[in-house]
Design a protein around this motif. Structure first.
Motif, PDB file in Angstrom:
ATOM      1  N   GLY A   9      31.943 -60.376   1.166  1.00 10.30           N
ATOM      2  CA  GLY A   9      32.685 -59.974   2.349  1.00 10.30           C
ATOM      3  C   GLY A   9      32.218 -59.314   3.434  1.00 10.30           C
ATOM      4  N   ARG A  10      31.087 -58.672   3.205  1.00 11.21           N
ATOM      5  CA  ARG A  10      30.311 -57.994   4.282  1.00 11.21           C
ATOM      6  C   ARG A  10      29.573 -58.885   5.132  1.00 11.21           C
ATOM      7  NH1 ARG A  10      24.986 -57.996   3.614  1.00 11.21           N
ATOM      8  NH2 ARG A  10      24.061 -58.177   1.815  1.00 11.21           N
ATOM      9  N   GLU A  11      29.239 -60.008   4.725  1.00 14.01           N
ATOM     10  CA  GLU A  11      28.522 -61.041   5.551  1.00 14.01           C
ATOM     11  C   GLU A  11      29.122 -61.851   6.525  1.00 14.01           C
ATOM     12  OE1 GLU A  11      25.938 -63.115   2.856  1.00 14.01           O
ATOM     13  OE2 GLU A  11      24.649 -61.586   2.771  1.00 14.01           O
ATOM     14  N   VAL A  12      30.567 -62.149   6.330  1.00 12.77           N
ATOM     15  CA  VAL A  12      31.312 -62.675   6.975  1.00 12.77           C
ATOM     16  C   VAL A  12      31.424 -62.313   8.630  1.00 12.77           C
ATOM     17  CG1 VAL A  12      33.890 -63.441   7.759  1.00 12.77           C
ATOM     18  CG2 VAL A  12      33.074 -63.324   5.532  1.00 12.77           C
ATOM     19  N   ARG A  13      31.683 -60.858   8.897  1.00 14.30           N
ATOM     20  CA  ARG A  13      31.640 -60.405  10.104  1.00 14.30           C
ATOM     21  C   ARG A  13      30.324 -60.611  10.890  1.00 14.30           C
ATOM     22  NH1 ARG A  13      34.096 -54.517  12.307  1.00 14.30           N
ATOM     23  NH2 ARG A  13      33.176 -54.809  14.420  1.00 14.30           N
ATOM     24  N   GLU A  14      29.127 -60.150   9.820  1.00  6.20           N
ATOM     25  CA  GLU A  14      27.827 -60.402  10.086  1.00  6.20           C
ATOM     26  C   GLU A  14      27.515 -61.785  10.637  1.00  6.20           C
ATOM     27  OE1 GLU A  14      23.289 -59.642   8.555  1.00  6.20           O
ATOM     28  OE2 GLU A  14      25.158 -58.873   7.212  1.00  6.20           O
ATOM     29  N   PHE A  15      27.921 -62.631  10.027  1.00  2.50           N
ATOM     30  CA  PHE A  15      27.727 -64.160  10.230  1.00  2.50           C
ATOM     31  C   PHE A  15      28.201 -64.643  11.636  1.00  2.50           C
ATOM     32  CE2 PHE A  15      28.639 -68.676  10.540  1.00  2.50           C
ATOM     33  CZ  PHE A  15      27.603 -69.308   9.960  1.00  2.50           C
ATOM     34  N   ALA A  37      36.719 -67.904   3.301  1.00  2.00           N
ATOM     35  CA  ALA A  37      37.204 -67.274   1.743  1.00  2.00           C
ATOM     36  C   ALA A  37      36.216 -66.623   0.888  1.00  2.00           C
ATOM     37  CB  ALA A  37      37.611 -68.464   0.914  1.00  2.00           C
ATOM     38  N   THR A  38      36.241 -65.255   0.920  1.00  2.00           N
ATOM     39  CA  THR A  38      35.300 -64.404   0.274  1.00  2.00           C
ATOM     40  C   THR A  38      35.241 -64.425  -1.266  1.00  2.00           C
ATOM     41  OG1 THR A  38      36.846 -62.434   0.276  1.00  2.00           O
ATOM     42  CG2 THR A  38      35.459 -62.569   2.264  1.00  2.00           C
ATOM     43  N   SER A  39      34.115 -63.977  -1.664  1.00  2.45           N
ATOM     44  CA  SER A  39      33.878 -64.258  -3.164  1.00  2.45           C
ATOM     45  C   SER A  39      34.651 -63.829  -4.114  1.00  2.45           C
ATOM     46  CB  SER A  39      32.297 -63.653  -3.463  1.00  2.45           C
ATOM     47  OG  SER A  39      32.282 -62.431  -3.230  1.00  2.45           O
ATOM     48  N   ASP A  40      35.528 -62.520  -3.634  1.00  2.00           N
ATOM     49  CA  ASP A  40      36.409 -61.944  -4.378  1.00  2.00           C
ATOM     50  C   ASP A  40      37.754 -62.624  -4.672  1.00  2.00           C
ATOM     51  OD1 ASP A  40      36.693 -61.143  -1.681  1.00  2.00           O
ATOM     52  OD2 ASP A  40      38.317 -59.751  -2.431  1.00  2.00           O
ATOM     53  N   GLN A  41      37.985 -63.560  -3.643  1.00  2.33           N
ATOM     54  CA  GLN A  41      39.208 -64.267  -3.855  1.00  2.33           C
ATOM     55  C   GLN A  41      39.427 -65.252  -4.966  1.00  2.33           C
ATOM     56  OE1 GLN A  41      39.012 -65.057   0.522  1.00  2.33           O
ATOM     57  NE2 GLN A  41      41.347 -64.348   0.344  1.00  2.33           N
ATOM     58  N   SER A  42      40.618 -65.748  -5.214  1.00  4.63           N
ATOM     59  CA  SER A  42      40.606 -66.570  -6.219  1.00  4.63           C
ATOM     60  C   SER A  42      40.149 -67.906  -6.102  1.00  4.63           C
ATOM     61  CB  SER A  42      42.417 -66.786  -6.595  1.00  4.63           C
ATOM     62  OG  SER A  42      42.780 -67.755  -5.557  1.00  4.63           O
ATOM     63  N   PRO A  43      39.785 -68.513  -7.254  1.00  4.59           N
ATOM     64  CA  PRO A  43      39.453 -69.994  -7.214  1.00  4.59           C
ATOM     65  C   PRO A  43      40.161 -70.906  -6.323  1.00  4.59           C
ATOM     66  CG  PRO A  43      40.000 -69.788  -9.501  1.00  4.59           C
ATOM     67  CD  PRO A  43      40.187 -68.280  -8.644  1.00  4.59           C
ATOM     68  N   LEU A  44      41.565 -70.613  -6.328  1.00  4.02           N
ATOM     69  CA  LEU A  44      42.335 -71.612  -5.465  1.00  4.02           C
ATOM     70  C   LEU A  44      42.008 -71.231  -3.970  1.00  4.02           C
ATOM     71  CD1 LEU A  44      45.895 -71.000  -7.087  1.00  4.02           C
ATOM     72  CD2 LEU A  44      44.593 -73.293  -6.917  1.00  4.02           C
TER      73      LEU A  44
END
Length: 443
Positions: free
Chosen positions: A198-204, A222-229
């Motif tokens: 999550g912290r890297e999306v804005r940085e990217f 889609a961040t790593s904490d979100q569901s596999p769907l």
């Protein structure tokens, strides 16, 4: 506020439904739920919304169909869910891309993540689009300028090519993808950040890609904490967006980071639906999911543009034989390997040229250019085979003339592989020829 056209407004109105089919939660299992009342109207892969107490809404996807119930995988955990909770059917899994999405960061549902309003396009597209007819596709196109010397020469990227970027964590993969996003000649760049921290999306977006890169980019995250769907849908949504611009005749650069996390998300979903594990825990359907995503990229037909694609793969311990890496190598038109040892000595991009291949060669280069490429590979290969002996001081100069040349050329060639922003491909080959001076290049 972006300009709102009549087609966009019509699409927003058409998406509003006065009535929906509603079922009820009949059974709650481990990660999935059984819903009664939708068996004869729902289809495999349809989207649903689950209404929790307090009117909280969670999305879900239809996994299995039976005579009396459908199995739904919720988008998120099942905490707080009760028997009898309402489940609304929302229909097919689609996305409606729009030209106004360029410069935006969106989620896999097509909703804005950058805090600004966003409008759906006039026409919906299935997330799992069908690849173009292989007998009508164009052959690979012209060589593309990339802004990186190694890709302008030794590992050329051509229009409509699909390559894999194989790397472990922390060796500069995301930085290299951002450089390609800024440097490769294309009309639109579509970037899928699948399972990113999550912290890297804005940085990217703000630091690595920057305003210059975002001017022509659509980022689907889609961040790593979100569901596999959500994580699996991220890859499909990004490819559907790329197809939208390709069908307009534009040249598209598609970057996926990473296919490994796409495959891991599919594994979670497949196991929840009852499919057995096979390849190191991956179900048999993983290969089809990966190949079908990759085959949607590539050259177009007729007046359509092309999708030049770069798929990154996370490999643990440089294991190129792990299932996801092995599947991709057999599908793509080349692969680039990033090596941790090269990164640790400070050379970026940390490309291991001897393990990397572009299947655009030799057709993407002239006869003279292919001679230079072959000479560079031969010298780097000679040095690599004897590196341990050289560093240990066991090699006596003059014992092998070819190795003497390789040792003399190595510092220049190694520096060339890290060269940024050359003038153009012609300038890059001129630099490569300078690096090879000191002995005749054999044709």
């Amino acid at each position: 506020m972006p300009h709102i056209g009549f087609d966009q407004l019509t699409a927003e109105i058409a998406a509003i439904s006065a009535a929906r089919d509603v079922g009820r939660v009949a059974q709650i299992g481990r990660g999935s739920i059984e819903v009664a009342g939708l068996s004869h109207v729902a289809a495999q892969g349809d989207l649903v919304e689950i209404v929790l107490p307090g009117r909280e809404v969670r999305r879900g996807e239809v996994l299995n169909l039976a005579e009396d119930v459908v199995t739904v995988l919720p988008d998120g955990d099942i905490e707080g869910l009760q028997i009898g909770a309402a489940v609304e059917l929302h229909g097919a899994n689609q996305i409606a891309p729009d030209d106004s999405w360029i410069g935006r960061v969106i989620d896999p549902m097509g909703q804005a993540l950058d805090g600004r309003p966003i409008m759906r396009g006039a026409n919906g597209r299935p997330l799992r689009g069908v690849p173009m007819n292989p007998t009508r596709r164009r052959v690979l196109g012209q060589r593309l300028e990339t802004g990186l010397a190694v890709f302008n020469t030794l590992l050329p990227i051509v229009r409509g090519q699909r390559i894999g970027l194989f790397a472990g964590s922390g060796v500069g993969k995301s930085t290299l993808l951002a450089k390609l996003a800024r440097g490769v000649h294309a009309d639109v760049v579509v970037i899928a950040l699948i399972g990113e921290r999550g912290r890297e999306v804005r940085e990217f977006v703000e630091r690595v890609l920057g305003p210059e890169g975002m001017e022509r980019a659509v980022v689907v995250a889609a961040t790593s904490d979100q569901s596999p769907l959500v994580r699996r849908r991220c890859g499909w949504t990004a490819m559907a967006v790329a197809e939208h611009f390709r069908d307009q005749g534009r040249q598209v650069l598609f970057l996926a980071d990473s296919v490994t996390r796409f495959a891991e998300a599919h594994r979670e979903i497949a196991l929840a639906s009852g499919e057995g594990a096979a390849l190191r825990g991956f179900p048999p359907s993983t290969a089809h999911q990966i190949t079908s995503l990759c085959e949607r990229a590539g050259t177009g037909t007729g007046d359509a543009g092309d999708i030049t694609a770069i798929f990154s793969v996370l490999v643990s311990g440089s294991d190129m034989e792990e299932p996801v890496a092995d599947i991709l190598r057999g599908v793509l038109d080349g692969h680039v390997v990033l090596d941790r040892k090269i990164a640790e000595r400070g050379r970026f991009p940390a490309i291991d040229l001897l393990r990397s291949v572009s299947r655009a060669l030799p057709g993407a280069a002239s006869e003279a250019e292919n001679v230079l490429i072959s000479a560079a590979r031969q010298r780097l290969g000679a040095y690599d085979r004897s590196e341990m002996m050289i560093r240990a001081g066991l090699y006596a100069a003059g014992s092998d003339p070819d190795l003497d040349i390789a040792i003399e050329s190595f510092p220049r060639l190694d520096g060339f592989l890290a060269e940024d922003e050359p003038e153009n491909t012609v300038g890059s080959f001129r630099q490569l020829a300078e690096c090879l001076k000191g002995a005749a290049v054999k044709g």
